[in-house]
Design a protein around this motif. Structure first.
Motif, PDB file in Angstrom:
ATOM      1  N   LYS A 189       0.823  -1.160  -0.061  1.00 10.55           N
ATOM      2  CA  LYS A 189       0.114   0.113   0.198  1.00 10.55           C
ATOM      3  C   LYS A 189       0.922   1.315   0.185  1.00 10.55           C
ATOM      4  CE  LYS A 189      -3.656   2.263   2.472  1.00 10.55           C
ATOM      5  NZ  LYS A 189      -4.445   2.479   3.873  1.00 10.55           N
ATOM      6  N   VAL A 190       0.560   2.227  -0.917  1.00  7.14           N
ATOM      7  CA  VAL A 190       1.503   3.408  -1.056  1.00  7.14           C
ATOM      8  C   VAL A 190       1.066   4.447  -0.028  1.00  7.14           C
ATOM      9  CG1 VAL A 190       2.088   5.199  -2.397  1.00  7.14           C
ATOM     10  CG2 VAL A 190       1.596   3.025  -3.688  1.00  7.14           C
ATOM     11  N   ASP A 191       2.129   4.734   0.835  1.00  4.08           N
ATOM     12  CA  ASP A 191       1.810   6.140   1.712  1.00  4.08           C
ATOM     13  C   ASP A 191       2.951   7.057   1.150  1.00  4.08           C
ATOM     14  OD1 ASP A 191       4.271   5.390   2.556  1.00  4.08           O
ATOM     15  OD2 ASP A 191       3.194   4.541   4.447  1.00  4.08           O
ATOM     16  N   GLU A 192       2.889   8.164   1.906  1.00  4.66           N
ATOM     17  CA  GLU A 192       3.942   9.201   1.403  1.00  4.66           C
ATOM     18  C   GLU A 192       5.022   8.795   1.462  1.00  4.66           C
ATOM     19  OE1 GLU A 192       3.002  11.733  -0.159  1.00  4.66           O
ATOM     20  OE2 GLU A 192       0.898  12.371   0.478  1.00  4.66           O
ATOM     21  N   GLU A 193       5.743   8.273   2.758  1.00  2.00           N
ATOM     22  CA  GLU A 193       7.003   7.724   2.885  1.00  2.00           C
ATOM     23  C   GLU A 193       7.572   6.660   1.680  1.00  2.00           C
ATOM     24  OE1 GLU A 193       9.799   5.518   6.149  1.00  2.00           O
ATOM     25  OE2 GLU A 193       7.855   5.903   6.510  1.00  2.00           O
ATOM     26  N   ILE A 194       6.504   5.837   1.294  1.00  8.54           N
ATOM     27  CA  ILE A 194       6.974   4.684   0.306  1.00  8.54           C
ATOM     28  C   ILE A 194       6.985   5.662  -0.951  1.00  8.54           C
ATOM     29  CG2 ILE A 194       5.933   3.128  -0.975  1.00  8.54           C
ATOM     30  CD1 ILE A 194       4.861   1.899   1.530  1.00  8.54           C
ATOM     31  N   ARG A 195       6.066   6.397  -1.060  1.00 11.20           N
ATOM     32  CA  ARG A 195       5.960   7.253  -2.486  1.00 11.20           C
ATOM     33  C   ARG A 195       7.325   8.097  -2.655  1.00 11.20           C
ATOM     34  NH1 ARG A 195       2.880   9.212  -6.615  1.00 11.20           N
ATOM     35  NH2 ARG A 195       3.137  11.337  -7.165  1.00 11.20           N
ATOM     36  N   SER A 196       7.846   8.538  -1.453  1.00 13.09           N
ATOM     37  CA  SER A 196       8.885   9.438  -1.485  1.00 13.09           C
ATOM     38  C   SER A 196      10.287   8.474  -1.875  1.00 13.09           C
ATOM     39  CB  SER A 196       9.448  10.030  -0.210  1.00 13.09           C
ATOM     40  OG  SER A 196      10.475  10.650  -0.052  1.00 13.09           O
ATOM     41  N   ASP A 197      10.178   7.208  -1.232  1.00 14.06           N
ATOM     42  CA  ASP A 197      11.287   6.339  -1.767  1.00 14.06           C
ATOM     43  C   ASP A 197      11.362   5.868  -3.137  1.00 14.06           C
ATOM     44  OD1 ASP A 197      12.216   6.546   1.008  1.00 14.06           O
ATOM     45  OD2 ASP A 197      11.021   4.636   1.663  1.00 14.06           O
ATOM     46  N   LEU A 198      10.072   5.540  -3.732  1.00 11.42           N
ATOM     47  CA  LEU A 198       9.921   5.146  -4.951  1.00 11.42           C
ATOM     48  C   LEU A 198      10.408   6.182  -6.026  1.00 11.42           C
ATOM     49  CD1 LEU A 198       6.531   3.043  -4.737  1.00 11.42           C
ATOM     50  CD2 LEU A 198       8.961   2.032  -4.827  1.00 11.42           C
ATOM     51  N   ILE A 199       9.953   7.180  -5.842  1.00 12.12           N
ATOM     52  CA  ILE A 199      10.373   8.226  -6.810  1.00 12.12           C
ATOM     53  C   ILE A 199      11.945   8.230  -6.967  1.00 12.12           C
ATOM     54  CG2 ILE A 199      10.506  11.117  -7.015  1.00 12.12           C
ATOM     55  CD1 ILE A 199       7.950  11.166  -5.429  1.00 12.12           C
ATOM     56  N   ASN A 200      12.706   8.132  -5.909  1.00 10.21           N
ATOM     57  CA  ASN A 200      14.276   7.879  -6.278  1.00 10.21           C
ATOM     58  C   ASN A 200      14.613   6.508  -6.585  1.00 10.21           C
ATOM     59  OD1 ASN A 200      14.436  10.720  -4.750  1.00 10.21           O
ATOM     60  ND2 ASN A 200      14.135   9.704  -3.183  1.00 10.21           N
ATOM     61  N   GLY A 201      13.786   5.689  -6.958  1.00  7.35           N
ATOM     62  CA  GLY A 201      14.185   4.434  -7.534  1.00  7.35           C
ATOM     63  C   GLY A 201      13.822   3.984  -8.865  1.00  7.35           C
ATOM     64  N   THR A 202      14.167   3.045  -9.390  1.00  5.10           N
ATOM     65  CA  THR A 202      14.115   2.658 -10.785  1.00  5.10           C
ATOM     66  C   THR A 202      12.787   2.785 -11.253  1.00  5.10           C
ATOM     67  OG1 THR A 202      15.603   0.905 -10.394  1.00  5.10           O
ATOM     68  CG2 THR A 202      14.813   0.771 -12.232  1.00  5.10           C
ATOM     69  N   SER A 203      12.586   3.454 -12.512  1.00  4.68           N
ATOM     70  CA  SER A 203      11.383   3.469 -13.123  1.00  4.68           C
ATOM     71  C   SER A 203      10.972   2.299 -13.836  1.00  4.68           C
ATOM     72  CB  SER A 203      11.628   4.870 -14.005  1.00  4.68           C
ATOM     73  OG  SER A 203      10.229   4.990 -14.725  1.00  4.68           O
ATOM     74  N   LEU A 204       9.806   1.789 -13.416  1.00  7.98           N
ATOM     75  CA  LEU A 204       9.445   0.452 -14.036  1.00  7.98           C
ATOM     76  C   LEU A 204       7.905   0.689 -13.891  1.00  7.98           C
ATOM     77  CD1 LEU A 204      11.682  -2.260 -12.588  1.00  7.98           C
ATOM     78  CD2 LEU A 204      11.603  -1.528 -14.915  1.00  7.98           C
ATOM     79  N   PRO A 205       7.388  -0.115 -15.028  1.00  3.03           N
ATOM     80  CA  PRO A 205       5.967   0.010 -15.240  1.00  3.03           C
ATOM     81  C   PRO A 205       5.257  -1.053 -14.064  1.00  3.03           C
ATOM     82  CG  PRO A 205       6.775  -1.202 -16.899  1.00  3.03           C
ATOM     83  CD  PRO A 205       7.755  -0.585 -16.448  1.00  3.03           C
ATOM     84  N   TYR A 206       4.115  -0.489 -13.248  1.00  2.00           N
ATOM     85  CA  TYR A 206       3.691  -1.420 -12.494  1.00  2.00           C
ATOM     86  C   TYR A 206       1.974  -1.181 -12.371  1.00  2.00           C
ATOM     87  CZ  TYR A 206       7.160  -3.265  -9.163  1.00  2.00           C
ATOM     88  OH  TYR A 206       8.157  -4.106  -8.535  1.00  2.00           O
ATOM     89  N   ILE A 207       1.549  -2.089 -11.802  1.00  9.31           N
ATOM     90  CA  ILE A 207      -0.067  -1.919 -11.753  1.00  9.31           C
ATOM     91  C   ILE A 207      -0.138  -1.353 -10.418  1.00  9.31           C
ATOM     92  CG2 ILE A 207      -2.029  -3.534 -11.290  1.00  9.31           C
ATOM     93  CD1 ILE A 207      -0.377  -5.809 -12.769  1.00  9.31           C
ATOM     94  N   SER A 208      -1.139  -0.670 -10.478  1.00 14.14           N
ATOM     95  CA  SER A 208      -1.877   0.198  -9.369  1.00 14.14           C
ATOM     96  C   SER A 208      -3.490  -0.210  -9.195  1.00 14.14           C
ATOM     97  CB  SER A 208      -1.818   1.648  -9.442  1.00 14.14           C
ATOM     98  OG  SER A 208      -2.336   2.233  -8.513  1.00 14.14           O
ATOM     99  N   GLN A 209      -3.604  -0.480  -8.236  1.00 13.37           N
ATOM    100  CA  GLN A 209      -4.993  -0.917  -7.723  1.00 13.37           C
ATOM    101  C   GLN A 209      -5.611  -0.169  -6.698  1.00 13.37           C
ATOM    102  OE1 GLN A 209      -4.871  -5.370  -7.290  1.00 13.37           O
ATOM    103  NE2 GLN A 209      -6.084  -5.371  -9.250  1.00 13.37           N
ATOM    104  N   THR A 210      -6.959  -0.080  -6.661  1.00 15.54           N
ATOM    105  CA  THR A 210      -7.569   0.386  -5.523  1.00 15.54           C
ATOM    106  C   THR A 210      -7.388  -0.491  -4.248  1.00 15.54           C
ATOM    107  OG1 THR A 210      -9.296   1.672  -6.974  1.00 15.54           O
ATOM    108  CG2 THR A 210     -10.035   1.182  -4.472  1.00 15.54           C
ATOM    109  N   PHE A 211      -7.227   0.221  -3.078  1.00 13.88           N
ATOM    110  CA  PHE A 211      -7.018  -0.582  -1.844  1.00 13.88           C
ATOM    111  C   PHE A 211      -8.355  -1.060  -1.100  1.00 13.88           C
ATOM    112  CE2 PHE A 211      -6.672  -0.520   2.873  1.00 13.88           C
ATOM    113  CZ  PHE A 211      -5.609  -1.784   2.755  1.00 13.88           C
ATOM    114  N   ILE A 212      -8.374  -2.361  -0.900  1.00 19.66           N
ATOM    115  CA  ILE A 212      -9.698  -2.718  -0.436  1.00 19.66           C
ATOM    116  C   ILE A 212      -9.575  -3.084   1.112  1.00 19.66           C
ATOM    117  CG2 ILE A 212     -11.382  -4.512  -0.291  1.00 19.66           C
ATOM    118  CD1 ILE A 212     -11.631  -3.089  -2.632  1.00 19.66           C
TER     119      ILE A 212
END
Length: 328
Positions: A189-212
């Motif tokens: 699940k994406v939160d602000e901290e994870i999002r910040s970490d990912l922005i600095n990571g490798t750019s790769l296509p991923y699936i994004s889904q609504t959280f249940i």
């Protein structure tokens, strides 16, 4: 040298038109070790089989030969194809080979050709061509959205996993989990901290889904008409933990649940549309009238389940193989 029909996973062998052959690999073998003795069926390591295969391409089609295996009997049998090679082609016998990448391509080419052949020409129970298609996450999401819209979870492909909105779930496209030596491709699940970490990571296509946000998750094991529905409690678990396989506490909560009419109806619809004779359905049961499909897996595991539940799934699998032999 006498040719081998069965490997140690079966240990009892069979012959002629009565044979039901299960192709497995090192990983999927863990699921069937305990039930191989239950019925007179043959287990064959697909990597070992392909490593000992000779093919002559003739005017009348391919002629398969082997010094080790009774190819005529095997390819003339009812075949159930069950290796973990759809999403990522992993070949254990050569994993330490210095020419690993080249060898992997060689085996991938041979595997796909062999799968196409048994799809066309053999008495295949669960077609690897259909299975490989459904193991593709993008094909699956597209098929679910168009044909099971009432059950779908809103999903999209993002050009970079750093683009996923907060409070959605990131999921990998395949079973290749390591990125820059970090295991960041698990469903999270994406939160602000994870999002910040990912922005600095490798750019790769991923699936994004609504959280249940559900206190319970279900997994349905389907082998023809033999079905087991397993329920996992998420009570008390951090809601950013998505992959149940990564938490032993969640796995320990597994119990067998009753299959409702709505769940059975969904199973029947998926089986008819997908042409999968065996599959695993991950879903959220919000209410009797509201079900959400998380994933449809043509290849799956159950050896890690609590023993009493594993025994139930073992029995369903064995009954399925027995029915395959009886209907052959």
């Amino acid at each position: 040298m006498e040719k081998i029909l069965a490997t140690s996973v079966s240990g009892n062998g069979c012959s002629g038109s009565e044979a039901a052959v299960v192709f497995y690999d090192t990983h999927s073998k863990k699921n069937i070790d305990d039930v191989a003795h239950a019925y007179n069926w043959v287990g064959i390591d697909v990597h070992d089989f392909l490593s000992n295969l000779h093919i002559d391409f003739t005017d009348n089609g391919p002629a398969f030969k082997s010094e080790k295996f009774d190819v005529v009997t095997i390819l003339g049998s009812r075949i159930l194809y069950f290796p973990y090679s759809y999403e990522s082609l992993i070949f254990d016998p050569i994993s330490r080979d210095s020419r690993f990448r080249f060898a992997k391509r060689q085996y991938a080419t041979l595997s796909i050709y062999f799968e196409e052949y048994i799809h066309r020409c053999c008495a295949i129970v669960n077609s690897p061509v259909i299975g490989r298609r459904w193991s593709n996450k993008l094909f699956q999401l597209d098929a679910i959205a168009q044909n099971f819209s009432h059950y779908k979870i809103s999903s999209s492909l993002r050009s970079s996993y750093a683009d996923a909105p907060v409070d959605t779930v990131l999921k990998h496209l395949s079973e290749s989990r390591l990125i820059d030596k970090s295991n960041v491709s698990l469903a999270i699940k994406v939160d602000e901290e994870i999002r910040s970490d990912l922005i600095n990571g490798t750019s790769l296509p991923y699936i994004s889904q609504t959280f249940i946000n559900s206190p319970v998750e279900h997994r349905c094991y389907v082998f023809g008409k033999n079905v087991v529905l397993v329920q996992f409690s998420r009570a008390g678990v951090a809601n950013d933990l998505i992959d149940i396989h990564r938490d032993s506490g969640i796995l320990a909560t597994a119990t067998i649940a009753k299959i409702s009419e709505s769940v059975q109806s969904l199973i029947d619809q998926i089986a008819a549309f997908s042409q999968l004779s065996m599959f695993c359905l991950d879903l959220f049961i919000i209410s009797e009238s509201e079900l959400k499909i998380l994933e449809i897996n043509p290849l799956f595991s159950w050896h890690w389940l609590p023993k009493d539940i594993k025994v139930c799934v073992d029995k369903c699998f064995s009954n399925f193989v027995h029915e395959v032999k009886s209907n052959g």
